[in-house]
Motif scaffolding. Structure first.
Motif, short mmCIF file in Angstrom:
data_model
loop_
_atom_site.label_atom_id
_atom_site.label_comp_id
_atom_site.label_asym_id
_atom_site.label_seq_id
_atom_site.Cartn_x
_atom_site.Cartn_y
_atom_site.Cartn_z
N TYR A 114 1.24 -1.43 -0.11
CA TYR A 114 -0.35 0.13 -0.01
C TYR A 114 0.73 1.06 0.21
CZ TYR A 114 -3.18 -3.68 1.86
OH TYR A 114 -4.06 -4.82 2.29
N LYS A 115 0.02 2.08 -1.15
CA LYS A 115 0.97 3.49 -0.32
C LYS A 115 -0.02 4.18 -0.14
CE LYS A 115 -0.46 4.60 -4.91
NZ LYS A 115 -0.11 5.20 -6.71
N ASP A 116 0.67 6.18 0.21
CA ASP A 116 -0.20 7.15 1.23
C ASP A 116 -0.30 6.29 2.29
OD1 ASP A 116 0.24 8.00 -1.33
OD2 ASP A 116 -1.42 7.90 -2.32
N GLU A 117 -1.88 6.19 2.05
CA GLU A 117 -2.76 5.81 4.11
C GLU A 117 -3.31 4.02 3.63
OE1 GLU A 117 -4.99 8.55 6.38
OE2 GLU A 117 -6.72 7.84 4.88
N LEU A 118 -3.31 3.63 4.67
CA LEU A 118 -4.13 2.17 4.80
C LEU A 118 -4.76 2.17 6.12
CD1 LEU A 118 -4.20 -0.88 4.62
CD2 LEU A 118 -2.27 -1.09 5.53
N ILE A 119 -5.64 2.18 5.38
CA ILE A 119 -6.82 1.14 6.87
C ILE A 119 -7.19 0.57 7.13
CG2 ILE A 119 -8.97 2.26 7.47
CD1 ILE A 119 -9.12 4.69 6.82
N LEU A 120 -6.40 -0.35 8.38
CA LEU A 120 -7.00 -1.47 8.23
C LEU A 120 -8.31 -1.97 9.35
CD1 LEU A 120 -5.38 -4.20 6.92
CD2 LEU A 120 -3.84 -4.11 9.33
N PRO A 121 -9.24 -2.56 8.24
CA PRO A 121 -10.19 -3.23 10.00
C PRO A 121 -10.30 -4.16 10.35
CG PRO A 121 -11.37 -2.56 7.29
CD PRO A 121 -9.83 -2.48 7.40
N LEU A 122 -10.97 -3.91 11.72
CA LEU A 122 -10.83 -4.86 12.97
C LEU A 122 -12.17 -5.07 12.90
CD1 LEU A 122 -7.73 -3.20 15.05
CD2 LEU A 122 -7.55 -4.95 12.83
N ARG A 123 -12.13 -6.30 13.37
CA ARG A 123 -13.30 -7.10 14.39
C ARG A 123 -12.79 -7.35 15.51
NH1 ARG A 123 -18.58 -8.02 13.33
NH2 ARG A 123 -18.64 -7.53 11.22
#
Length: 280
Positions: A114-123
Motif C-alpha cells: 500500500y502507498k499513502d494511507e492504509l486503513i486496516l479494519p478490525l473486528r
C-alpha cells in the motif's frame, strides 16, 4: 523464506533510531505513533459496535509521499508485517480485514502493499459483552522508498461499546476487500501437491471468470514457518493455473492442509479471496 529473520536483523541494527511519540484524542483517548523521521505514522480509529456484539475499529497507517508498506503476503521483495495485541484489555480475539493491495514492480522485483494511507479494519471480540475494549497494538512493519526500513510503532485507544453509527472511512475500507469465491463466480479450486528437492510444489487450478488484465496470484499457507515463493500463473479461458514452491524455513518436513491454503487473485478489475482447495 527469510522475511522475518531479515526483519529482526534490520530492526536490531537500527533499533536505536526508533521511538514512538505523541498523543491525541479521537472520540476516546488514544495514542498516535510515528517513526523517528516521520516517514510513517499510525493510530487507531474507533468505530462502532456491530449487531453481534463485536466492536469494529481500524488501524490507520499514514505514509510520506513516495513511501509504501506491505500486505500480509508482501512478495519476495517485501517485509511481512506483524501485529500483536499484547497488553489489551477485555479482548478475546481480533480479526483483520485486508483491503485490496497494489502490486509494485521495481527493478524487476515484485512486492505487494500500500502507498499513502492504509486503513486496516478490525473486528474485535470482547471478553465481556457491552464493556469497552482497551486496545493496544504493536506494529512491526517495513516501509520502503529507495531503501526498505523496518519500523516498530505502538498505539492504543479505549473503544467504547456504546457507539453504533458506522464510520465512513472504516466502512469504505471494509467495502474494498477482495470478493469472496461466491461473489467472483468461482466454480472450483483444486490443488495438486508434488515434492521438490527442498520442499513441495503446489499447483492450483481455479475455474473462474477473469478478474481483469494481467492477474497476480498469491498462495498462502496457515503455517508461519513455511515460506511460499511467488506464484507463476497462466490463464486459458476460465481456468487460471498457478504454481508455487513451499519450503520450511528450517529445512524440516511439513504437511500441507489444502483446506488451510489461501489463494488470492489480484486483477485489474477486482481481487478474489479463495479459502481452501480440494485435491486435483
Amino acid at each position: 523464506m527469510w522475511g522475518m529473520k531479515l526483519f529482526d536483523l534490520l530492526k536490531g541494527a537500527i533499533a536505536a533510531l526508533f521511538v514512538t511519540v505523541g498523543a491525541s484524542v479521537f472520540v476516546a483517548p488514544q495514542v498516535n505513533a510515528q517513526s523517528f523521521d516521520r516517514t510513517v505514522q499510525a493510530d487507531i480509529l474507533p468505530g462502532w459496535r456491530a449487531a453481534d456484539g463485536t466492536i469494529i475499529a481500524a488501524l490507520r497507517i499514514r505514509l510520506n509521499p513516495g513511501w509504501k508498506t506491505y500486505w500480509r503476503a508482501p512478495g519476495d521483495a517485501g517485509i511481512p508485517p506483524t501485529i500483536t495485541w499484547r497488553g489489551s484489555r477485555n479482548l478475546s480475539g481480533a480479526q483483520i480485514s485486508w483491503p485490496v493491495p497494489h502490486v509494485f514492480d521495481q527493478n524487476g522485483m515484485r512486492s505487494i502493499g500500500y502507498k499513502d494511507e492504509l486503513i486496516l479494519p478490525l473486528r474485535l471480540a470482547p471478553k465481556t459483552s457491552g464493556a469497552p475494549i482497551k486496545l493496544r497494538a504493536q506494529l512491526d512493519i517495513g516501509v520502503c522508498r529507495d531503501i526498505c526500513v523496518p519500523q516498530t510503532l505502538k498505539v492504543s485507544a479505549e473503544l467504547p461499546a456504546t457507539l453504533t453509527k458506522p464510520v465512513p472511512a472504516i466502512a469504505a475500507a471494509l467495502a474494498s476487500v477482495p470478493y469472496s469465491s461466491k461473489e467472483a463466480g468461482v466454480k472450483s479450486a483444486t490443488c495438486r501437491i508434488s515434492p521438490t528437492s527442498e520442499g513441495v510444489r503446489v499447483t492450483a487450478k481455479v475455474t473462474m471468470p477473469s478478474s481483469g488484465g494481467t492477474e497476480v496470484v498469491v498462495i498462502e499457507t496457515a503455517n508461519p514457518e513455511v515460506w511460499v515463493a511467488e506464484a507463476q500463473s497462466t490463464r486459458q479461458g476460465n481456468t487460471l493455473t498457478a504454481s508455487a514452491e513451499m519450503i520450511h524455513q528450517d529445512g524440516d518436513s511439513f504437511l500441507i492442509d489444502r483446506a488451510g491454503l489461501r489463494i488470492t487473485v489480484l486483477g485489474h478489475s477486482h481481487a478474489v479471496d479463495i479459502q481452501g482447495c480440494t485435491a486435483g
